[in-house]
Design a protein around this motif. Structure first.
Motif, mmCIF file in Angstrom:
data_model
loop_
_atom_site.group_PDB
_atom_site.id
_atom_site.type_symbol
_atom_site.label_atom_id
_atom_site.label_comp_id
_atom_site.label_asym_id
_atom_site.label_seq_id
_atom_site.Cartn_x
_atom_site.Cartn_y
_atom_site.Cartn_z
ATOM 1 N N GLU A 110 -24.572 -6.397 56.681
ATOM 2 C CA GLU A 110 -25.683 -7.188 56.130
ATOM 3 C C GLU A 110 -25.524 -7.340 54.623
ATOM 4 O O GLU A 110 -25.699 -8.442 54.066
ATOM 5 C CB GLU A 110 -27.020 -6.509 56.444
ATOM 6 C CG GLU A 110 -27.421 -6.575 57.910
ATOM 7 C CD GLU A 110 -28.606 -5.681 58.212
ATOM 8 O OE1 GLU A 110 -29.364 -6.020 59.140
ATOM 9 O OE2 GLU A 110 -28.787 -4.638 57.544
ATOM 10 N N SER A 111 -25.202 -6.247 53.967
ATOM 11 C CA SER A 111 -25.042 -6.281 52.507
ATOM 12 C C SER A 111 -23.901 -7.206 52.099
ATOM 13 O O SER A 111 -24.047 -8.012 51.171
ATOM 14 C CB SER A 111 -24.799 -4.857 51.993
ATOM 15 O OG SER A 111 -24.657 -4.851 50.596
ATOM 16 N N ARG A 132 -27.352 -10.510 53.106
ATOM 17 C CA ARG A 132 -28.555 -10.581 53.928
ATOM 18 C C ARG A 132 -29.390 -9.326 53.726
ATOM 19 O O ARG A 132 -28.849 -8.258 53.421
ATOM 20 C CB ARG A 132 -28.179 -10.751 55.403
ATOM 21 C CG ARG A 132 -27.357 -12.012 55.661
ATOM 22 C CD ARG A 132 -26.896 -12.107 57.097
ATOM 23 N NE ARG A 132 -28.025 -12.085 58.017
ATOM 24 C CZ ARG A 132 -27.903 -12.095 59.345
ATOM 25 N NH1 ARG A 132 -26.686 -12.098 59.887
ATOM 26 N NH2 ARG A 132 -28.963 -12.100 60.114
ATOM 27 N N ILE A 182 -31.180 -5.885 54.233
ATOM 28 C CA ILE A 182 -30.950 -4.745 55.111
ATOM 29 C C ILE A 182 -32.092 -4.690 56.135
ATOM 30 O O ILE A 182 -33.269 -4.787 55.789
ATOM 31 C CB ILE A 182 -30.896 -3.433 54.306
ATOM 32 C CG1 ILE A 182 -29.774 -3.513 53.256
ATOM 33 C CG2 ILE A 182 -30.681 -2.248 55.240
ATOM 34 C CD1 ILE A 182 -28.402 -3.730 53.829
ATOM 35 N N SER A 237 -32.256 -6.916 58.655
ATOM 36 C CA SER A 237 -32.491 -8.256 59.197
ATOM 37 C C SER A 237 -31.829 -8.466 60.553
ATOM 38 O O SER A 237 -32.129 -9.439 61.240
ATOM 39 C CB SER A 237 -31.999 -9.325 58.218
ATOM 40 O OG SER A 237 -30.609 -9.179 57.957
ATOM 41 N N VAL A 238 -30.931 -7.561 60.941
ATOM 42 C CA VAL A 238 -30.228 -7.666 62.225
ATOM 43 C C VAL A 238 -30.743 -6.586 63.168
ATOM 44 O O VAL A 238 -30.767 -5.397 62.819
ATOM 45 C CB VAL A 238 -28.708 -7.535 62.034
ATOM 46 C CG1 VAL A 238 -27.983 -7.559 63.388
ATOM 47 C CG2 VAL A 238 -28.179 -8.644 61.124
ATOM 48 N N GLU A 264 -19.612 -6.882 63.250
ATOM 49 C CA GLU A 264 -19.601 -7.136 61.808
ATOM 50 C C GLU A 264 -19.243 -8.590 61.511
ATOM 51 O O GLU A 264 -19.830 -9.212 60.611
ATOM 52 C CB GLU A 264 -18.637 -6.171 61.116
ATOM 53 C CG GLU A 264 -19.138 -4.732 61.157
ATOM 54 C CD GLU A 264 -18.082 -3.721 60.780
ATOM 55 O OE1 GLU A 264 -18.253 -3.068 59.742
ATOM 56 O OE2 GLU A 264 -17.097 -3.586 61.526
ATOM 57 N N ILE A 317 -22.332 -10.653 62.271
ATOM 58 C CA ILE A 317 -23.338 -10.593 61.211
ATOM 59 C C ILE A 317 -22.958 -11.522 60.062
ATOM 60 O O ILE A 317 -23.811 -12.219 59.498
ATOM 61 C CB ILE A 317 -23.518 -9.139 60.743
ATOM 62 C CG1 ILE A 317 -24.183 -8.320 61.855
ATOM 63 C CG2 ILE A 317 -24.340 -9.068 59.454
ATOM 64 C CD1 ILE A 317 -24.181 -6.825 61.614
ATOM 65 N N THR A 360 -28.595 -12.547 64.428
ATOM 66 C CA THR A 360 -29.867 -11.869 64.178
ATOM 67 C C THR A 360 -30.027 -10.641 65.068
ATOM 68 O O THR A 360 -30.884 -9.801 64.802
ATOM 69 C CB THR A 360 -31.058 -12.823 64.398
ATOM 70 O OG1 THR A 360 -31.024 -13.318 65.745
ATOM 71 C CG2 THR A 360 -31.001 -13.989 63.422
#
Length: 222
Positions: free
Chosen positions: A16-17, A21, A23, A25-26, A194, A197, A202
């Protein structure tokens, strides 16, 4: 297994980072299908609340007395004769993939007065052995779900071919979602979450990285 869960959660946060996005959010969907309860219990105890199951009956047997506070997702193909049970039991059905199923779901949702959140499964690799609507028909199918059957489509789901680069498949699913105003993307599993993402997933469906490899000999035949 709680350590494996923590490692997956850390990998999701790092992905995410990297993608810029937020942290958290997934959503991590722990794929508990076919796993013995002694493998699932530590993951549940460690705080995991979202689980994915392949078969309606197996899920009801596993989670029937443990339902409170959890989100359960059907991530395997849904037979129309199991629709009533699926609508009553699952929070999310990720495998809407044909007109007959959409029609039966619409009828059952109206009868039950409740609706799980629905995802359309897209067969991005157009593999004959896999369920899912082919990409060229996805726009029309999403429109039919909405206009003909009155279904609310929350998301799209895909499973790329095993030996293919998953990134183009994830990007293709994202493009279909964008064209159709669909907000959620369920894509990415243990080996490629990964990448998913980075491409906008999502939610990711992770089984073996948490529970270990499944014993396919234990899976019931259908």
């Amino acid at each position: 297994m709680s350590q494996a869960l923590a490692a997956v959660q850390a990998s999701i946060a790092a992905a995410e980072s990297r993608a810029g996005r937020p942290i958290g959010s997934v959503t991590l969907v722990a794929v508990s299908k076919t796993q013995p309860w002694e493998h699932v219990a530590p993951v549940l105890a460690a705080g995991q609340k979202v689980f994915g199951e392949n078969r309606v009956q197996e899920a009801m047997e596993r989670w029937g007395g443990r339902r409170e506070g959890l989100e359960l997702r059907l991530i395997g193909p849904l037979q129309t004769n199991k629709t009533r049970e699926a609508v009553g039991f699952f929070d999310v059905i990720e495998t809407v993939d044909r007109d007959r199923l959409a029609r039966v779901l619409a009828d059952e949702i109206q009868r039950a007065g409740k609706a799980p959140r629905l995802y359309v499964q897209v067969n991005t690799g157009e593999e004959p052995q896999k369920a899912g609507i082919v990409p060229a028909e996805a726009d029309d199918f999403v429109a039919a779900c909405r206009k003909t059957y009155g279904l609310t489509i929350e998301g799209l789901m895909c499973i790329p071919p095993v030996d293919a680069d998953p990134a183009p498949h994830f990007a293709g699913l994202r493009a279909i979602a964008a064209r159709n105003g669909v907000e959620k993307l369920s894509m990415g599993m243990s080996d490629d979450f990964e990448t998913a993402i980075a491409e906008g997933a999502t939610s990711v469906r992770v089984g073996s990285a948490i529970f270990g490899r499944r014993d396919y000999a234990l899976e019931p035949k259908v």
